[in-house]
Design a protein around this motif. Structure first.
Motif, PDB file in Angstrom:
ATOM      1  N   GLU A 129     -28.957  19.039 -26.592  1.00 49.17           N
ATOM      2  CA  GLU A 129     -28.356  18.985 -25.256  1.00 49.17           C
ATOM      3  C   GLU A 129     -27.754  17.623 -24.951  1.00 49.17           C
ATOM      4  O   GLU A 129     -26.965  17.482 -24.006  1.00 49.17           O
ATOM      5  CB  GLU A 129     -29.406  19.347 -24.187  1.00 49.17           C
ATOM      6  CG  GLU A 129     -30.475  18.298 -23.927  1.00 49.17           C
ATOM      7  CD  GLU A 129     -31.632  18.346 -24.920  1.00 49.17           C
ATOM      8  OE1 GLU A 129     -32.655  17.677 -24.655  1.00 49.17           O
ATOM      9  OE2 GLU A 129     -31.518  19.037 -25.961  1.00 49.17           O
ATOM     10  N   TYR A 130     -28.096  16.610 -25.734  1.00 51.35           N
ATOM     11  CA  TYR A 130     -27.552  15.270 -25.515  1.00 51.35           C
ATOM     12  C   TYR A 130     -26.146  15.120 -26.084  1.00 51.35           C
ATOM     13  O   TYR A 130     -25.464  14.141 -25.780  1.00 51.35           O
ATOM     14  CB  TYR A 130     -28.438  14.203 -26.171  1.00 51.35           C
ATOM     15  CG  TYR A 130     -29.799  14.008 -25.548  1.00 51.35           C
ATOM     16  CD1 TYR A 130     -30.186  14.708 -24.400  1.00 51.35           C
ATOM     17  CD2 TYR A 130     -30.717  13.126 -26.116  1.00 51.35           C
ATOM     18  CE1 TYR A 130     -31.446  14.525 -23.841  1.00 51.35           C
ATOM     19  CE2 TYR A 130     -31.973  12.923 -25.552  1.00 51.35           C
ATOM     20  CZ  TYR A 130     -32.344  13.627 -24.427  1.00 51.35           C
ATOM     21  OH  TYR A 130     -33.585  13.439 -23.880  1.00 51.35           O
ATOM     22  N   TYR A 131     -25.715  16.071 -26.920  1.00 50.85           N
ATOM     23  CA  TYR A 131     -24.443  15.954 -27.641  1.00 50.85           C
ATOM     24  C   TYR A 131     -23.421  16.984 -27.166  1.00 50.85           C
ATOM     25  O   TYR A 131     -23.782  18.105 -26.769  1.00 50.85           O
ATOM     26  CB  TYR A 131     -24.676  16.123 -29.144  1.00 50.85           C
ATOM     27  CG  TYR A 131     -25.374  14.948 -29.792  1.00 50.85           C
ATOM     28  CD1 TYR A 131     -24.647  13.968 -30.476  1.00 50.85           C
ATOM     29  CD2 TYR A 131     -26.760  14.790 -29.712  1.00 50.85           C
ATOM     30  CE1 TYR A 131     -25.281  12.878 -31.068  1.00 50.85           C
ATOM     31  CE2 TYR A 131     -27.405  13.705 -30.299  1.00 50.85           C
ATOM     32  CZ  TYR A 131     -26.660  12.756 -30.969  1.00 50.85           C
ATOM     33  OH  TYR A 131     -27.288  11.679 -31.542  1.00 50.85           O
ATOM     34  N   LEU A 144     -22.510  11.675 -28.171  1.00 43.26           N
ATOM     35  CA  LEU A 144     -23.497  11.663 -27.102  1.00 43.26           C
ATOM     36  C   LEU A 144     -22.790  11.817 -25.761  1.00 43.26           C
ATOM     37  O   LEU A 144     -21.672  11.318 -25.577  1.00 43.26           O
ATOM     38  CB  LEU A 144     -24.273  10.348 -27.114  1.00 43.26           C
ATOM     39  CG  LEU A 144     -25.342  10.180 -28.198  1.00 43.26           C
ATOM     40  CD1 LEU A 144     -25.790   8.725 -28.255  1.00 43.26           C
ATOM     41  CD2 LEU A 144     -26.530  11.088 -27.936  1.00 43.26           C
ATOM     42  N   LYS A 145     -23.435  12.501 -24.830  1.00 41.81           N
ATOM     43  CA  LYS A 145     -22.816  12.711 -23.517  1.00 41.81           C
ATOM     44  C   LYS A 145     -22.870  11.449 -22.662  1.00 41.81           C
ATOM     45  O   LYS A 145     -22.037  11.260 -21.767  1.00 41.81           O
ATOM     46  CB  LYS A 145     -23.485  13.885 -22.814  1.00 41.81           C
ATOM     47  CG  LYS A 145     -23.231  15.215 -23.519  1.00 41.81           C
ATOM     48  CD  LYS A 145     -23.920  16.371 -22.804  1.00 41.81           C
ATOM     49  CE  LYS A 145     -23.646  17.688 -23.521  1.00 41.81           C
ATOM     50  NZ  LYS A 145     -24.321  18.836 -22.880  1.00 41.81           N
ATOM     51  N   VAL A 146     -23.873  10.620 -22.903  1.00 39.80           N
ATOM     52  CA  VAL A 146     -23.915   9.290 -22.288  1.00 39.80           C
ATOM     53  C   VAL A 146     -24.026   8.281 -23.423  1.00 39.80           C
ATOM     54  O   VAL A 146     -24.418   8.622 -24.538  1.00 39.80           O
ATOM     55  CB  VAL A 146     -25.098   9.140 -21.310  1.00 39.80           C
ATOM     56  CG1 VAL A 146     -24.976  10.116 -20.153  1.00 39.80           C
ATOM     57  CG2 VAL A 146     -26.430   9.321 -22.017  1.00 39.80           C
ATOM     58  N   SER A 147     -23.698   7.051 -23.155  1.00 42.40           N
ATOM     59  CA  SER A 147     -23.602   6.058 -24.229  1.00 42.40           C
ATOM     60  C   SER A 147     -24.949   5.711 -24.847  1.00 42.40           C
ATOM     61  O   SER A 147     -26.018   5.949 -24.266  1.00 42.40           O
ATOM     62  CB  SER A 147     -22.959   4.778 -23.697  1.00 42.40           C
ATOM     63  OG  SER A 147     -23.894   4.052 -22.919  1.00 42.40           O
ATOM     64  N   TRP A 148     -24.880   5.105 -26.018  1.00 43.33           N
ATOM     65  CA  TRP A 148     -26.070   4.610 -26.705  1.00 43.33           C
ATOM     66  C   TRP A 148     -26.807   3.589 -25.854  1.00 43.33           C
ATOM     67  O   TRP A 148     -28.027   3.447 -25.948  1.00 43.33           O
ATOM     68  CB  TRP A 148     -25.676   3.993 -28.052  1.00 43.33           C
ATOM     69  CG  TRP A 148     -24.656   2.899 -27.966  1.00 43.33           C
ATOM     70  CD1 TRP A 148     -23.289   3.031 -27.916  1.00 43.33           C
ATOM     71  CD2 TRP A 148     -24.910   1.484 -27.888  1.00 43.33           C
ATOM     72  NE1 TRP A 148     -22.685   1.800 -27.832  1.00 43.33           N
ATOM     73  CE2 TRP A 148     -23.651   0.836 -27.814  1.00 43.33           C
ATOM     74  CE3 TRP A 148     -26.066   0.703 -27.896  1.00 43.33           C
ATOM     75  CZ2 TRP A 148     -23.510  -0.551 -27.726  1.00 43.33           C
ATOM     76  CZ3 TRP A 148     -25.942  -0.683 -27.818  1.00 43.33           C
ATOM     77  CH2 TRP A 148     -24.674  -1.294 -27.729  1.00 43.33           C
ATOM     78  N   GLY A 176     -28.371  15.354 -20.358  1.00 40.97           N
ATOM     79  CA  GLY A 176     -27.668  16.548 -20.803  1.00 40.97           C
ATOM     80  C   GLY A 176     -26.347  16.753 -20.096  1.00 40.97           C
ATOM     81  O   GLY A 176     -25.645  17.725 -20.363  1.00 40.97           O
ATOM     82  N   GLU A 177     -25.994  15.827 -19.194  1.00 42.06           N
ATOM     83  CA  GLU A 177     -24.714  15.901 -18.496  1.00 42.06           C
ATOM     84  C   GLU A 177     -23.790  14.791 -19.001  1.00 42.06           C
ATOM     85  O   GLU A 177     -24.247  13.787 -19.550  1.00 42.06           O
ATOM     86  CB  GLU A 177     -24.909  15.735 -16.982  1.00 42.06           C
ATOM     87  CG  GLU A 177     -25.630  16.896 -16.328  1.00 42.06           C
ATOM     88  CD  GLU A 177     -25.683  16.763 -14.811  1.00 42.06           C
ATOM     89  OE1 GLU A 177     -25.082  15.787 -14.274  1.00 42.06           O
ATOM     90  OE2 GLU A 177     -26.318  17.600 -14.171  1.00 42.06           O
ATOM     91  N   ALA A 178     -22.501  14.969 -18.780  1.00 43.11           N
ATOM     92  CA  ALA A 178     -21.512  13.967 -19.202  1.00 43.11           C
ATOM     93  C   ALA A 178     -21.718  12.659 -18.437  1.00 43.11           C
ATOM     94  O   ALA A 178     -22.251  12.642 -17.323  1.00 43.11           O
ATOM     95  CB  ALA A 178     -20.103  14.496 -18.966  1.00 43.11           C
ATOM     96  N   TRP A 179     -21.303  11.586 -19.042  1.00 48.14           N
ATOM     97  CA  TRP A 179     -21.468  10.258 -18.435  1.00 48.14           C
ATOM     98  C   TRP A 179     -20.771  10.147 -17.085  1.00 48.14           C
ATOM     99  O   TRP A 179     -21.209   9.398 -16.204  1.00 48.14           O
ATOM    100  CB  TRP A 179     -20.916   9.191 -19.378  1.00 48.14           C
ATOM    101  CG  TRP A 179     -19.421   9.254 -19.548  1.00 48.14           C
ATOM    102  CD1 TRP A 179     -18.715  10.096 -20.359  1.00 48.14           C
ATOM    103  CD2 TRP A 179     -18.454   8.459 -18.862  1.00 48.14           C
ATOM    104  NE1 TRP A 179     -17.367   9.868 -20.224  1.00 48.14           N
ATOM    105  CE2 TRP A 179     -17.180   8.868 -19.316  1.00 48.14           C
ATOM    106  CE3 TRP A 179     -18.535   7.435 -17.907  1.00 48.14           C
ATOM    107  CZ2 TRP A 179     -15.994   8.297 -18.848  1.00 48.14           C
ATOM    108  CZ3 TRP A 179     -17.357   6.862 -17.438  1.00 48.14           C
ATOM    109  CH2 TRP A 179     -16.108   7.291 -17.914  1.00 48.14           C
ATOM    110  N   ASP A 180     -19.676  10.913 -16.910  1.00 47.25           N
ATOM    111  CA  ASP A 180     -18.928  10.844 -15.664  1.00 47.25           C
ATOM    112  C   ASP A 180     -19.164  12.050 -14.764  1.00 47.25           C
ATOM    113  O   ASP A 180     -18.344  12.347 -13.883  1.00 47.25           O
ATOM    114  CB  ASP A 180     -17.442  10.681 -15.942  1.00 47.25           C
ATOM    115  CG  ASP A 180     -16.878  11.796 -16.834  1.00 47.25           C
ATOM    116  OD1 ASP A 180     -17.672  12.627 -17.338  1.00 47.25           O
ATOM    117  OD2 ASP A 180     -15.650  11.830 -17.030  1.00 47.25           O
ATOM    118  N   SER A 181     -20.267  12.756 -14.971  1.00 47.25           N
ATOM    119  CA  SER A 181     -20.610  13.859 -14.069  1.00 47.25           C
ATOM    120  C   SER A 181     -20.883  13.273 -12.687  1.00 47.25           C
ATOM    121  O   SER A 181     -21.172  12.080 -12.550  1.00 47.25           O
ATOM    122  CB  SER A 181     -21.849  14.603 -14.576  1.00 47.25           C
ATOM    123  OG  SER A 181     -23.018  13.802 -14.432  1.00 47.25           O
TER     124      SER A 181
END
Length: 295
Positions: free
Chosen positions: A113-115, A121-125, A145-150
């Motif tokens: 769910e992280y990818y 990755l949906k959010v950065s390292w 589990g959500e995109a970085w810009d959600s």
């Protein structure tokens, strides 16, 4: 006789009552009452406007010119010292993450769910390193589990930890210049697949994957201000044109090696040299004396 004796007694009674009333003091006040009265009677030392003008916020603090990158010029010793501390913290957190999970990034097998569908990755390292940077509370607020810009995660970007901030990055900025190279595995001259970076797409690397040795492999590099990105945004630099990916840097660049040490190296290396520095499996031994610079 009785009448005459009563006159002095009556006189003394009246006299005592009169003197007692005339000498009566005001009732004592409490310390709290005295303080309130003193505050009301004396003017405030500073008005709100004076306090505001005398307070310097982080955004207003001037940046020391010695800490500012000047494209094409060598990095100052003062700036390298400041950058080095941040990179060392990143190296320590990456190794602590590896000690906990046996790899440098979350596993897509354990946390699919992280990818996203592209293996990113949906959010950065950087977000995943937060628990190892004493930022567990901030980490727990993210929805990994959500995109970085959600809508939810985007609100958290304003809380960039100081570890991700370069010495000349404004205090109110949410962009970082500490970045990684990222790419897909490639075939070597013998037709074997090899990692081109310690942060390959979709498959996190382990220390044992560093066939060149951790001291011969770069993990993190500080890029120029024009290549800064939101610290929560995933993705890395491309190895297609590695030197160009660094942006408007100084003539010397600070890099974090796989063993956790930090070096200042020449920026003007050719494409092959940069790929050898980043690649963990090209069986190259780096001549650090030829590319390293003393600040």
């Amino acid at each position: 006789m009785k009448f005459s004796r009563s006159i002095p007694l009556l006189f003394l009674t009246i006299l005592f009552s009169t003197n007692n009333g005339g000498c009566q003091k005001n009732p004592p006040t409490s310390p709290e009452t005295d303080a309130k009265q003193a505050a009301a009677e004396s003017p405030a030392e500073n008005t709100a406007e004076e306090k505001a003008s005398s307070t310097t916020t982080p955004e207003e603090m001037p940046i020391d010119p010695k800490l500012v990158v000047k494209p094409g010029e060598p990095m100052t010793a003062e700036r390298f010292k400041a950058v080095k501390e941040n990179l060392k913290q990143l190296g320590l957190s990456l190794h602590n993450f590896h000690e906990e999970y046996s790899m440098f990034l979350p596993s897509p097998e354990d946390h699919p769910e992280y990818y996203d569908e592209n293996g990113l990755l949906k959010v950065s390292w950087r977000v995943h390193l937060l628990p190892f940077l004493d930022q567990k509370d901030l980490y727990n607020q993210f929805k990994l589990g959500e995109a970085w810009d959600s809508p939810h995660n985007a609100l958290l970007a304003k809380n960039m930890p100081e570890t991700f901030r370069s010495p000349d990055t404004p205090a109110n900025a949410a962009k970082t210049r500490f970045r990684i190279f990222q790419g897909k595995p490639e075939k070597d001259s013998e037709g074997k697949m090899r990692m081109t970076s310690l942060f390959p797409l979709g498959t996190p690397a382990r220390i044992r994957d560093t066939l060149d040795g951790t001291s011969n492999t770069i993990m993190v590099v500080e890029v120029g201000p024009d290549k800064a990105v939101e610290w929560t945004k995933p993705g890395g630099l491309s190895l297609t044109q590695p030197k160009e990916e660094l942006g408007a840097t100084a003539s010397t660049v600070a890099v974090l090696k796989g063993d956790g040490s930090v070096s200042l190296i020449k920026q003007d290396l050719d494409k092959i040299q940069w790929k050898e520095l980043v690649g963990p499996q090209d069986m190259t031994r780096i001549d650090w004396d030829a590319i390293e610079v003393q600040p």
